[in-house]
Design an enzyme around this catalytic site. Structure first.
Site, PDB file in Angstrom:
ATOM      1  N   GLU A  90      30.206  87.203 124.229  1.00 26.92           N
ATOM      2  CA  GLU A  90      28.965  87.862 124.599  1.00 26.92           C
ATOM      3  C   GLU A  90      28.764  89.215 123.961  1.00 26.92           C
ATOM      4  O   GLU A  90      28.024  90.048 124.714  1.00 26.92           O
ATOM      5  CB  GLU A  90      28.985  87.745 126.241  1.00 26.92           C
ATOM      6  CG  GLU A  90      29.032  86.525 126.824  1.00 26.92           C
ATOM      7  CD  GLU A  90      27.600  85.458 126.796  1.00 26.92           C
ATOM      8  OE1 GLU A  90      27.037  85.896 125.722  1.00 26.92           O
ATOM      9  OE2 GLU A  90      27.852  84.553 127.437  1.00 26.92           O
ATOM     10  N   HIS A 108      30.644  92.076 132.761  1.00 26.93           N
ATOM     11  CA  HIS A 108      29.971  90.456 133.099  1.00 26.93           C
ATOM     12  C   HIS A 108      31.178  89.614 133.584  1.00 26.93           C
ATOM     13  O   HIS A 108      32.199  89.628 133.097  1.00 26.93           O
ATOM     14  CB  HIS A 108      29.646  89.804 131.680  1.00 26.93           C
ATOM     15  CG  HIS A 108      29.194  88.252 131.851  1.00 26.93           C
ATOM     16  ND1 HIS A 108      28.454  87.714 132.667  1.00 26.93           N
ATOM     17  CD2 HIS A 108      29.920  87.270 131.170  1.00 26.93           C
ATOM     18  CE1 HIS A 108      28.452  86.335 132.634  1.00 26.93           C
ATOM     19  NE2 HIS A 108      29.427  86.204 131.493  1.00 26.93           N
ATOM     20  N   HIS A 110      32.099  85.674 136.116  1.00 26.48           N
ATOM     21  CA  HIS A 110      31.600  84.466 136.777  1.00 26.48           C
ATOM     22  C   HIS A 110      32.434  84.545 138.186  1.00 26.48           C
ATOM     23  O   HIS A 110      32.695  83.589 138.795  1.00 26.48           O
ATOM     24  CB  HIS A 110      32.419  83.336 135.997  1.00 26.48           C
ATOM     25  CG  HIS A 110      31.861  83.253 134.716  1.00 26.48           C
ATOM     26  ND1 HIS A 110      32.606  82.135 133.819  1.00 26.48           N
ATOM     27  CD2 HIS A 110      30.965  83.752 133.786  1.00 26.48           C
ATOM     28  CE1 HIS A 110      31.880  82.432 132.449  1.00 26.48           C
ATOM     29  NE2 HIS A 110      30.967  83.436 132.446  1.00 26.48           N
ATOM     30  N   HIS A 170      25.568  80.521 135.882  1.00 26.13           N
ATOM     31  CA  HIS A 170      26.618  81.149 134.843  1.00 26.13           C
ATOM     32  C   HIS A 170      27.542  82.277 135.683  1.00 26.13           C
ATOM     33  O   HIS A 170      28.641  82.160 135.557  1.00 26.13           O
ATOM     34  CB  HIS A 170      25.869  81.707 133.670  1.00 26.13           C
ATOM     35  CG  HIS A 170      26.599  82.320 132.527  1.00 26.13           C
ATOM     36  ND1 HIS A 170      26.293  82.378 131.261  1.00 26.13           N
ATOM     37  CD2 HIS A 170      27.805  82.758 132.787  1.00 26.13           C
ATOM     38  CE1 HIS A 170      27.283  82.854 130.569  1.00 26.13           C
ATOM     39  NE2 HIS A 170      28.309  83.349 131.408  1.00 26.13           N
TER      40      HIS A 170
END
Ligand SMILES: [Zn+2]
Length: 235
Positions: A90, A108, A110, A170
């Site tokens: 990413e 970031h 999950h 996501h």
């Protein structure tokens, strides 16, 4: 190649990764973290022979066992300046956000509650005034395959200056002027998603309307909410 700012960012990112894993917000390798290390014209940038530099987690890096030496340094085009591992898949998402804002750090994950909500809602309503620290209601960026420019466009388009966004089916992405703040935004977003989930399990959650949100912002300014205050100055 090394510089004190990079060494410090490496340690800070590794500590943060292990903490996110310990809190159950990242399972295995499912997340990435970065910090802006050098700005154009700074001594650090000169040391690296570049304009911008960012410390970022490697692809396939296990958060629970992340060490400082796993973290890599990249320039604004994603070229590796220091470190032995390939940066996260990413990378484009992180660099895109750094290019389009002045932010200092990005997280970031999950995280379970954020990801669950992202599978159902098109927007997380502002159900609690603490969410105003994230800009109120949280948009859910349209789904796109991980690591693609399509995902970068979707996330940056949904973000619109906010410090947090959900990514459909996501996870979550937050940022802030430093890593401490970016992580605090991740924790607050996960809390808000859990509150929504709990509330929705017993009925339809009420959202705060615009006037209620504006009243909170006025009250925060009047009361200096969230900071300790000496008795003599408190009313
Ligand atoms: Zn992801």
């Amino acid at each position: 190649m090394s510089a004190p700012q990079f060494d410090q960012a490496r340690r800070q990112i590794a500590d943060t990764c292990r903490e996110l894993a310990r809190r159950g917000l990242v399972l295995g390798t499912a997340g990435n973290v970065s910090v802006r290390v050098a700005r154009p014209g700074s001594a650090e940038a000169d040391a690296f022979g570049t304009s911008d530099a960012f410390a970022i987690t490697p692809t396939g890096g296990d958060f629970a066992t992340m060490e400082a030496h796993h973290v890599v340094l990249v320039d604004a085009d994603g070229h590796v300046l220091a470190g032995d591992l390939q940066p996260t898949s990413e990378l484009g998402l992180h660099l895109g956000l750094y290019r389009s804002s002045d932010t200092g750090a990005i997280v970031h994950t999950h995280a379970p509650m954020a990801t669950a909500v992202s599978c159902v809602l098109d927007e997380l309503p502002c159900i609690h005034y603490q969410m105003l620290a994230l800009g109120g209601a949280i948009p859910v960026a349209t789904y796109a395959t991980f690591g693609t420019q399509e995902l970068v466009r979707s996330v940056l388009g949904a973000m619109e200056g906010r410090p947090a966004v959900l990514m459909a089916n996501h996870g979550a992405l937050t940022h802030g002027q430093n890593l401490e703040i970016a992580v605090a935004h991740t924790l607050l977003l996960e809390w808000a998603c859990e509150m929504y989930w709990r509330a929705a399990s017993i009925g339809k959650p009420r959202a705060l309307d615009t006037e209620q949100q504006m009243a909170v912002i006025r009250q925060v300014l009047v009361r200096n909410y969230g900071t300790t205050q000496p008795i003599a100055e408190a009313d």
